[in-house]
Design a protein around this motif. Structure first.
Motif, PDB file in Angstrom:
ATOM      1  N   SER A 216      45.136  18.386  42.495  1.00 32.63           N
ATOM      2  CA  SER A 216      43.718  18.655  42.787  1.00 32.63           C
ATOM      3  C   SER A 216      43.527  19.290  44.166  1.00 32.63           C
ATOM      4  O   SER A 216      42.399  19.422  44.633  1.00 32.63           O
ATOM      5  CB  SER A 216      42.905  17.353  42.708  1.00 32.63           C
ATOM      6  N   THR A 217      44.615  19.704  44.803  1.00 32.55           N
ATOM      7  CA  THR A 217      44.499  20.301  46.134  1.00 32.55           C
ATOM      8  C   THR A 217      44.939  21.763  46.124  1.00 32.55           C
ATOM      9  O   THR A 217      45.410  22.289  47.113  1.00 32.55           O
ATOM     10  CB  THR A 217      45.345  19.523  47.154  1.00 32.55           C
ATOM     11  N   PHE A 218      44.771  22.412  44.968  1.00 36.02           N
ATOM     12  CA  PHE A 218      45.229  23.790  44.830  1.00 36.02           C
ATOM     13  C   PHE A 218      44.207  24.788  45.379  1.00 36.02           C
ATOM     14  O   PHE A 218      43.022  24.473  45.550  1.00 36.02           O
ATOM     15  CB  PHE A 218      45.538  24.108  43.364  1.00 36.02           C
ATOM     16  N   THR A 219      44.688  25.973  45.646  1.00 36.15           N
ATOM     17  CA  THR A 219      43.825  27.099  45.996  1.00 36.15           C
ATOM     18  C   THR A 219      44.043  28.216  44.969  1.00 36.15           C
ATOM     19  O   THR A 219      45.088  28.284  44.323  1.00 36.15           O
ATOM     20  CB  THR A 219      44.126  27.638  47.397  1.00 36.15           C
ATOM     21  N   ILE A 220      43.055  29.066  44.829  1.00 38.71           N
ATOM     22  CA  ILE A 220      43.110  30.163  43.870  1.00 38.71           C
ATOM     23  C   ILE A 220      42.959  31.474  44.635  1.00 38.71           C
ATOM     24  O   ILE A 220      41.937  31.692  45.285  1.00 38.71           O
ATOM     25  CB  ILE A 220      41.975  30.051  42.821  1.00 38.71           C
ATOM     26  N   GLU A 221      43.972  32.302  44.569  1.00 37.33           N
ATOM     27  CA  GLU A 221      43.928  33.611  45.200  1.00 37.33           C
ATOM     28  C   GLU A 221      43.619  34.654  44.129  1.00 37.33           C
ATOM     29  O   GLU A 221      44.392  34.832  43.193  1.00 37.33           O
ATOM     30  CB  GLU A 221      45.258  33.931  45.877  1.00 37.33           C
ATOM     31  N   GLY A 285      35.143  56.834  44.507  1.00 36.37           N
ATOM     32  CA  GLY A 285      34.737  58.226  44.649  1.00 36.37           C
ATOM     33  C   GLY A 285      34.420  58.909  43.336  1.00 36.37           C
ATOM     34  O   GLY A 285      34.101  60.101  43.322  1.00 36.37           O
ATOM     35  N   LYS A 286      34.520  58.174  42.238  1.00 38.92           N
ATOM     36  CA  LYS A 286      34.163  58.712  40.928  1.00 38.92           C
ATOM     37  C   LYS A 286      33.010  57.884  40.357  1.00 38.92           C
ATOM     38  O   LYS A 286      32.593  56.872  40.925  1.00 38.92           O
ATOM     39  CB  LYS A 286      35.367  58.642  39.983  1.00 38.92           C
ATOM     40  N   GLU A 287      32.511  58.309  39.196  1.00 42.09           N
ATOM     41  CA  GLU A 287      31.398  57.581  38.584  1.00 42.09           C
ATOM     42  C   GLU A 287      31.823  56.203  38.081  1.00 42.09           C
ATOM     43  O   GLU A 287      31.024  55.273  38.045  1.00 42.09           O
ATOM     44  CB  GLU A 287      30.802  58.393  37.436  1.00 42.09           C
ATOM     45  N   THR A 288      33.086  56.089  37.663  1.00 47.11           N
ATOM     46  CA  THR A 288      33.588  54.805  37.186  1.00 47.11           C
ATOM     47  C   THR A 288      34.861  54.433  37.937  1.00 47.11           C
ATOM     48  O   THR A 288      35.588  55.294  38.426  1.00 47.11           O
ATOM     49  CB  THR A 288      33.888  54.833  35.678  1.00 47.11           C
ATOM     50  N   ASN A 289      35.130  53.140  38.023  1.00 46.71           N
ATOM     51  CA  ASN A 289      36.307  52.611  38.704  1.00 46.71           C
ATOM     52  C   ASN A 289      37.027  51.658  37.751  1.00 46.71           C
ATOM     53  O   ASN A 289      36.398  50.748  37.188  1.00 46.71           O
ATOM     54  CB  ASN A 289      35.905  51.836  39.958  1.00 46.71           C
ATOM     55  N   GLN A 290      38.330  51.846  37.589  1.00 47.21           N
ATOM     56  CA  GLN A 290      39.124  50.945  36.766  1.00 47.21           C
ATOM     57  C   GLN A 290      39.924  50.000  37.664  1.00 47.21           C
ATOM     58  O   GLN A 290      40.333  50.387  38.764  1.00 47.21           O
ATOM     59  CB  GLN A 290      40.082  51.722  35.864  1.00 47.21           C
ATOM     60  N   PHE A 291      40.160  48.795  37.176  1.00 47.95           N
ATOM     61  CA  PHE A 291      40.869  47.808  38.000  1.00 47.95           C
ATOM     62  C   PHE A 291      41.579  46.788  37.139  1.00 47.95           C
ATOM     63  O   PHE A 291      41.244  46.562  35.967  1.00 47.95           O
ATOM     64  CB  PHE A 291      39.882  47.092  38.932  1.00 47.95           C
ATOM     65  N   SER A 292      42.582  46.174  37.725  1.00 43.94           N
ATOM     66  CA  SER A 292      43.197  44.982  37.159  1.00 43.94           C
ATOM     67  C   SER A 292      42.662  43.777  37.920  1.00 43.94           C
ATOM     68  O   SER A 292      42.324  43.880  39.101  1.00 43.94           O
ATOM     69  CB  SER A 292      44.723  45.042  37.250  1.00 43.94           C
ATOM     70  N   LEU A 293      42.566  42.661  37.236  1.00 43.94           N
ATOM     71  CA  LEU A 293      42.043  41.432  37.837  1.00 43.94           C
ATOM     72  C   LEU A 293      42.985  40.295  37.493  1.00 43.94           C
ATOM     73  O   LEU A 293      43.319  40.077  36.334  1.00 43.94           O
ATOM     74  CB  LEU A 293      40.642  41.144  37.301  1.00 43.94           C
ATOM     75  N   GLY A 294      43.442  39.591  38.509  1.00 43.98           N
ATOM     76  CA  GLY A 294      44.317  38.450  38.287  1.00 43.98           C
ATOM     77  C   GLY A 294      44.158  37.454  39.410  1.00 43.98           C
ATOM     78  O   GLY A 294      43.376  37.662  40.342  1.00 43.98           O
ATOM     79  N   ALA A 295      44.870  36.360  39.305  1.00 45.51           N
ATOM     80  CA  ALA A 295      44.812  35.348  40.348  1.00 45.51           C
ATOM     81  C   ALA A 295      46.110  34.580  40.398  1.00 45.51           C
ATOM     82  O   ALA A 295      46.877  34.572  39.433  1.00 45.51           O
ATOM     83  CB  ALA A 295      43.638  34.389  40.112  1.00 45.51           C
ATOM     84  N   VAL A 296      46.346  33.956  41.513  1.00 44.55           N
ATOM     85  CA  VAL A 296      47.492  33.064  41.668  1.00 44.55           C
ATOM     86  C   VAL A 296      46.979  31.731  42.161  1.00 44.55           C
ATOM     87  O   VAL A 296      46.206  31.684  43.129  1.00 44.55           O
ATOM     88  CB  VAL A 296      48.514  33.643  42.676  1.00 44.55           C
ATOM     89  N   VAL A 297      47.351  30.669  41.494  1.00 42.56           N
ATOM     90  CA  VAL A 297      46.973  29.319  41.910  1.00 42.56           C
ATOM     91  C   VAL A 297      48.154  28.718  42.646  1.00 42.56           C
ATOM     92  O   VAL A 297      49.270  28.680  42.125  1.00 42.56           O
ATOM     93  CB  VAL A 297      46.571  28.450  40.716  1.00 42.56           C
ATOM     94  N   ARG A 298      47.916  28.256  43.858  1.00 43.77           N
ATOM     95  CA  ARG A 298      48.974  27.683  44.687  1.00 43.77           C
ATOM     96  C   ARG A 298      48.699  26.196  44.885  1.00 43.77           C
ATOM     97  O   ARG A 298      47.695  25.827  45.480  1.00 43.77           O
ATOM     98  CB  ARG A 298      49.060  28.403  46.030  1.00 43.77           C
ATOM     99  N   SER A 299      49.594  25.376  44.360  1.00 42.11           N
ATOM    100  CA  SER A 299      49.437  23.938  44.523  1.00 42.11           C
ATOM    101  C   SER A 299      50.261  23.463  45.700  1.00 42.11           C
ATOM    102  O   SER A 299      51.352  23.979  45.957  1.00 42.11           O
ATOM    103  CB  SER A 299      49.868  23.198  43.241  1.00 42.11           C
ATOM    104  N   LYS A 300      49.739  22.488  46.421  1.00 42.82           N
ATOM    105  CA  LYS A 300      50.404  22.005  47.631  1.00 42.82           C
ATOM    106  C   LYS A 300      51.336  20.855  47.325  1.00 42.82           C
ATOM    107  O   LYS A 300      51.143  20.142  46.360  1.00 42.82           O
ATOM    108  CB  LYS A 300      49.347  21.569  48.665  1.00 42.82           C
TER     109      LYS A 300
END
Length: 300
Positions: A216-221, A285-300
């Motif tokens: 329960s002490t994790f962080t999400i990047e 700089g264009k009308e649309t922007n594409q991206f990837s989205l992810g996260a890393v959870v780091r537990s202590k």
């Protein structure tokens, strides 16, 4: 608890409308953290623990249980396969409800699936029995998929009569009470690029709750990366809605208007619900922007 890292991964999405705005909900998947090398005929028990706050959300979704054999991609029974039974109990008895299994008659396959009902409870228990080969290696994943999604075909193998007999002998072995239940680790990500108009917004939400796997002490990047150098963004992470700039719900923001945004939140900032809301502004700089989205959870 030791340091742990895992990626948060998207396999299927749904849309939630809040305050007139549509948020794409990223369902949670679950994986084991490292390749398993079981002894012949041994038994491992895994648990994917669904957050109570979102179990209703998954009602009516398809649960996919996938098993990968990296050294036996064609599931050749001579090289060793594994047999999985999915239930909500750690002991398989004649009265235990079996939701799916990756074997039937003389066939073994790389996955099985079933329709999830919240009455099944929060625990998805996968009992994996190794075949009689001493060289088996496998990894395991559990994911929620919208029932309208086209499911990938499983890899199948037909067992000989002798191999079929061995399989049912292995399946008849009891699960000893001393077998430890190992918690699968939750994960979430976009599996196809996200798109946001310049000066527009893309809205996402996901949930991460404490478990024996991460504590329960994790962080999400959380990381947003443009597909092209001129794709640019600002990202706001919020604990509640509305999630807008200069709002008290904002936990942290990356307002660099760049092709890479990184924000980090801790569980105590989103407790007790575990909900994270993301607002991604397009500034490319264009009308649309594409991206990837992810996260890393780091537990202590």
């Amino acid at each position: 608890m030791g340091h742990g890292v895992f990626a948060i991964v998207l396999l299927s999405t749904s849309v939630v409308t809040v305050f007139g705005q549509q948020y794409i909900r990223l369902p949670t998947s679950y994986v084991n953290q490292q390749l398993v090398r079981p002894e012949a005929k041994s038994i491992q028990v895994w648990n994917a623990s669904v957050c109570a706050s979102v179990s209703k959300t998954y009602h009516g979704y398809v649960v996919m249980v996938d098993i990968n054999l990296p050294e036996n991609l064609k599931w050749n029974p001579l090289l060793g396969v594994v047999y999985a039974t999915v239930s909500n109990g750690t002991s398989i008895t004649p009265t235990t409800p079996v939701f799916c299994q990756n074997y039937e008659a003389d066939t073994a396959k790389s996955s099985c699936n079933y329709l999830y009902d919240e009455a099944m409870g929060p625990n998805i228990i996968v009992t994996v029995r190794a075949g009689d080969s001493s060289h088996i290696q496998y990894s395991l994943g559990v994911s929620f998929v919208n029932k309208t999604t086209q499911l990938a075909s499983a890899k199948k193998t037909i067992l000989s009569p002798e191999e079929t007999k061995k399989m049912y002998e292995i399946l008849a072995l009891p699960v000893k009470s001393a077998v430890a239940v190992v918690n699968l680790v939750p994960m979430i990500r976009l599996d196809t690029p996200g798109v946001v108009d310049t000066l527009g917004v893309a809205l996402y939400t996901f949930n991460v709750c404490p478990s024996q796997a991460i504590g329960s002490t994790f962080t999400i990047e959380i990381v947003v990366v443009g597909a092209q150098p001129d794709d640019a963004f600002s990202t706001y992470a919020c604990k509640a809605l509305p999630c807008t700039a200069d709002n008290n719900n904002v936990i942290i923001a990356d307002i660099s208007d760049s092709s890479i945004n990184v924000v980090q939140v801790s569980y105590n900032q989103i407790a007790p619900t575990g909900d994270v809301f993301l607002t991604i502004f397009g500034f490319g700089g264009k009308e649309t922007n594409q991206f990837s989205l992810g996260a890393v959870v780091r537990s202590k």
